[in-house]
Each structure stands twice: as C-alpha cells, then as structure tokens.
Motif scaffolding. Structure first.
Motif, PDB file in Angstrom:
ATOM      1  N   VAL A   5       0.861  -1.170   0.000  1.00 20.69           N
ATOM      2  CA  VAL A   5       0.000   0.000   0.000  1.00 20.69           C
ATOM      3  C   VAL A   5       0.906   1.231   0.000  1.00 20.69           C
ATOM      4  O   VAL A   5       1.934   1.262   0.667  1.00 20.69           O
ATOM      5  CB  VAL A   5      -0.972   0.000   1.200  1.00 20.69           C
ATOM      6  CG1 VAL A   5      -0.239   0.009   2.523  1.00 20.69           C
ATOM      7  CG2 VAL A   5      -1.943   1.161   1.116  1.00 20.69           C
ATOM      8  N   ASP A  32      -6.118  -5.663   0.412  1.00 18.92           N
ATOM      9  CA  ASP A  32      -6.497  -4.348   0.903  1.00 18.92           C
ATOM     10  C   ASP A  32      -6.172  -4.238   2.385  1.00 18.92           C
ATOM     11  O   ASP A  32      -5.903  -5.247   3.046  1.00 18.92           O
ATOM     12  CB  ASP A  32      -7.994  -4.108   0.678  1.00 18.92           C
ATOM     13  CG  ASP A  32      -8.362  -2.635   0.686  1.00 18.92           C
ATOM     14  OD1 ASP A  32      -7.456  -1.778   0.732  1.00 18.92           O
ATOM     15  OD2 ASP A  32      -9.567  -2.334   0.648  1.00 18.92           O
ATOM     16  N   ILE A  61      -3.374   0.667  -3.555  1.00 19.34           N
ATOM     17  CA  ILE A  61      -2.726  -0.642  -3.486  1.00 19.34           C
ATOM     18  C   ILE A  61      -1.902  -0.811  -4.755  1.00 19.34           C
ATOM     19  O   ILE A  61      -2.384  -0.548  -5.861  1.00 19.34           O
ATOM     20  CB  ILE A  61      -3.769  -1.774  -3.380  1.00 19.34           C
ATOM     21  CG1 ILE A  61      -4.700  -1.551  -2.173  1.00 19.34           C
ATOM     22  CG2 ILE A  61      -3.075  -3.133  -3.300  1.00 19.34           C
ATOM     23  CD1 ILE A  61      -4.008  -1.485  -0.832  1.00 19.34           C
TER      24      ILE A  61
END
Length: 75
Positions: A5, A32, A61
């Motif tokens: 991320v 996620d 992401i």
C-alpha cells in the motif's frame, strides 16, 4: 507479485505538533488494508506516544515485491 500500500499520512500529537509522510509504502497481506489498520500500524511501528488524530490520504494498493524481511520468532 506481492501487494503493498502506498499512502500519505498526517499525525497530530495531543501535546502539540505533528508529523507527516508522503508516498509511504508498506507491505500488506491480502488485497487491501483499512485506514484504521494503517494508522495503528504506523503508530505502533514508530512507537509514537500522545497520538491524537491520524489521517490516511491518497491510499492506493500497488503490486510490488515486499521489501521488509519478516523474521521468524524462535520459541
């Protein structure tokens, strides 16, 4: 390819002041991660005290090989 991320963050301290980071990258498991999980991770990993508000901004992401080597604990 592994998932990471990329995000910006702003952290306010309850005793005044704050810190921020831009284009911060973090290895994640899965597809996620929530803003709350990111905030908790940053605060704990940086060992920050007297944290007030934490804002996660511009989160996305990305597919990129993990950078951090995970050490296995011996029991």
């Amino acid at each position: 390819m592994d998932k990471r991320v990329q995000f910006d963050f702003e952290i306010d301290f309850t005793n005044g002041g704050g810190i921020q980071g831009q284009d911060f990258r973090l290895d994640i498991e899965g597809d996620d991660i929530s803003d709350q999980e990111l905030a908790t991770y940053i605060v704990e990993d940086m060992r920050l005290l007297m944290v007030g508000e934490v804002r996660i901004l511009n989160k996305k992401i990305i597919q990129e090989r993990h950078k951090r080597v995970v050490e296995k604990k011996l029991e």
